[in-house]
Design a protein around this motif. Sequence first.
Motif, PDB file in Angstrom:
ATOM      1  N   GLY A 175      -7.522  10.013 -10.367  1.00 42.81           N
ATOM      2  CA  GLY A 175      -6.363   9.832  -9.400  1.00 42.81           C
ATOM      3  C   GLY A 175      -6.325   8.116  -9.112  1.00 42.81           C
ATOM      4  N   TYR A 176      -7.403   7.299  -9.811  1.00 43.53           N
ATOM      5  CA  TYR A 176      -7.315   5.885  -9.501  1.00 43.53           C
ATOM      6  C   TYR A 176      -6.038   5.299 -10.035  1.00 43.53           C
ATOM      7  N   SER A 236     -10.189   4.710   5.901  1.00 44.91           N
ATOM      8  CA  SER A 236      -9.680   5.886   6.820  1.00 44.91           C
ATOM      9  C   SER A 236      -8.544   5.167   7.652  1.00 44.91           C
ATOM     10  N   ALA A 237      -8.748   3.786   8.114  1.00 45.40           N
ATOM     11  CA  ALA A 237      -7.581   3.356   8.712  1.00 45.40           C
ATOM     12  C   ALA A 237      -6.130   3.686   8.211  1.00 45.40           C
ATOM     13  N   LEU A 238      -6.216   3.209   6.884  1.00 51.90           N
ATOM     14  CA  LEU A 238      -4.962   2.961   6.195  1.00 51.90           C
ATOM     15  C   LEU A 238      -4.542   4.489   5.808  1.00 51.90           C
ATOM     16  N   LEU A 239      -5.444   5.449   5.636  1.00 50.82           N
ATOM     17  CA  LEU A 239      -4.946   6.758   5.349  1.00 50.82           C
ATOM     18  C   LEU A 239      -4.435   7.118   6.546  1.00 50.82           C
ATOM     19  N   ASP A 240      -4.935   6.807   7.779  1.00 49.41           N
ATOM     20  CA  ASP A 240      -3.872   7.159   8.737  1.00 49.41           C
ATOM     21  C   ASP A 240      -2.586   6.792   9.071  1.00 49.41           C
ATOM     22  N   LYS A 241      -2.308   5.760   8.563  1.00 48.31           N
ATOM     23  CA  LYS A 241      -0.996   5.058   8.457  1.00 48.31           C
ATOM     24  C   LYS A 241      -0.177   5.834   7.197  1.00 48.31           C
ATOM     25  N   MET A 242      -0.900   6.100   6.079  1.00 48.46           N
ATOM     26  CA  MET A 242      -0.183   6.619   4.999  1.00 48.46           C
ATOM     27  C   MET A 242       0.417   8.245   5.264  1.00 48.46           C
ATOM     28  N   LEU A 243      -0.770   8.609   6.230  1.00 50.97           N
ATOM     29  CA  LEU A 243      -0.319  10.125   6.618  1.00 50.97           C
ATOM     30  C   LEU A 243       1.044  10.199   7.359  1.00 50.97           C
ATOM     31  N   ILE A 244       1.005   9.274   8.276  1.00 52.02           N
ATOM     32  CA  ILE A 244       2.284   9.216   8.784  1.00 52.02           C
ATOM     33  C   ILE A 244       3.495   8.691   8.269  1.00 52.02           C
ATOM     34  N   ASP A 245       3.397   7.984   7.006  1.00 52.63           N
ATOM     35  CA  ASP A 245       4.505   7.399   6.525  1.00 52.63           C
ATOM     36  C   ASP A 245       4.791   8.416   5.608  1.00 52.63           C
ATOM     37  N   HIS A 262      -4.301   8.215  -3.762  1.00 48.63           N
ATOM     38  CA  HIS A 262      -3.809   9.425  -4.434  1.00 48.63           C
ATOM     39  C   HIS A 262      -4.510  10.572  -3.984  1.00 48.63           C
ATOM     40  N   CYS A 263      -3.768  11.538  -3.684  1.00 47.35           N
ATOM     41  CA  CYS A 263      -4.262  12.854  -3.103  1.00 47.35           C
ATOM     42  C   CYS A 263      -4.135  13.950  -4.352  1.00 47.35           C
ATOM     43  N   ALA A 264      -5.253  14.363  -4.736  1.00 47.77           N
ATOM     44  CA  ALA A 264      -5.452  15.452  -5.745  1.00 47.77           C
ATOM     45  C   ALA A 264      -4.938  16.956  -4.995  1.00 47.77           C
ATOM     46  N   PRO A 265      -4.859  17.862  -5.880  1.00 51.19           N
ATOM     47  CA  PRO A 265      -4.549  19.117  -5.129  1.00 51.19           C
ATOM     48  C   PRO A 265      -5.686  19.694  -4.043  1.00 51.19           C
ATOM     49  N   CYS A 282       0.948  -1.223  -0.042  1.00 52.11           N
ATOM     50  CA  CYS A 282       0.069   0.084   0.035  1.00 52.11           C
ATOM     51  C   CYS A 282       0.963   1.224  -0.141  1.00 52.11           C
ATOM     52  N   ASP A 283       0.493   2.216  -0.846  1.00 50.90           N
ATOM     53  CA  ASP A 283       1.411   3.419  -0.823  1.00 50.90           C
ATOM     54  C   ASP A 283       0.431   4.415  -1.363  1.00 50.90           C
ATOM     55  N   MET A 284       0.760   5.909  -0.926  1.00 50.44           N
ATOM     56  CA  MET A 284       0.251   6.887  -1.210  1.00 50.44           C
ATOM     57  C   MET A 284       0.916   8.240  -1.889  1.00 50.44           C
TER      58      MET A 284
END
Length: 383
Positions: free
Chosen positions: A310-311, A106-115, A274-277, A80-82
Amino acid sequence: MKIPSEFDPIRPFEPEELPEAFERLLADDTFRRVMSYVLPEIPADAVAAKMRMCHTNLDFQKAFCYGFLDNLLKAASDGCDMDASRIDTGKRYTFVSNHRDIVLDSALLDKMLIDSGFTTTCEIAIGDNLLAAPWIKDLVRVNKSFIVKRGAGIKEMLVNSRQLSEYMHFVISRKNDNIWIAQREGRAKDSDDRTQQSILKMMAMGGEGSVIERLRQLHIVPLAISYEYDPCDYLKAREFQLKRDVEGWKKTKADDVLSMQTGITGRKGRIHYHCAPCIDEWLDTLDPDMPKGELFASVAEHMDREIHAGYRLYPGNYIAADLSRGDRTFADRYTEEDKKSFEKYIAGRMALIDLPVKDEPFLHERLLTMYANPAINHEAAVR
């Protein structure tokens, strides 16, 4: 910071409330069983001691959730990556995403934000329909979740929506934290992800100024979540047939619990965020005198384009699109081996669907559509 008491029924626990919440959780038999399953190698006394050492919600997430998610991804995914290159990790945002998995989005988003270098995670919008037991409600509030009240009458719904919106504005402007909320109520079972204007209207109830200014104050980031395989795909197909054939059929809390368990433990393949602007600058290009109906429609369309663009697409998405339409539009995006593998996967999912009378062609079409829509929508967004 003093949080207005009007938010008490919906907000996460504050640090001073955590010790009491921890003791309630540790005294609950079901929670203890869950922890022994999640952390089988750690004795119960050690879990309790570790929990009591957590002084903030973020401490708890780093002590328990991050490691659990890291192990889960190793066991049930191919990584998993972001991509957060279009946003500033020093700022705070309201992430509005497509909704694939009840728990993990949402749980993985939390991890990805930290990473990705954020110093905090996000506060998570969760529907009260998922809070099937008191210990679950305690756990999600420990885990930085705020509660979205469902199923009220029109008058009560307006009051709840205003409270929710005002709380979200408070989180961004005063608590200096991020937020995650799905682009629609419930998951898009067919993966045709569309932003509900009602979500945007709710967001614009809080804050100050014009509708554009209120939306801008939330610093919205469209977030695209892509799973190579959806562990709940066969459950979603089953639900489509039940809704079609059984008048008034509705999911039960047991159905939600099964979906949560299946989504967490099932095979996911590759996962990408994938975060859009942030849409702040785009909002500034809109005519402030635009009628509200047109404004919300324009914002929803922009959100959808950004999410669809962003997919990250996988061979199964292209194969499903071609099989659904009976053509070979995307034939250059996959191999014959990919196709055989995906058809075998779909056949396996069909076999898992438990219904007295299975409408095989309908269920097969539903499964293909779930994987085809991201490819179809992505191609339309990037033209």
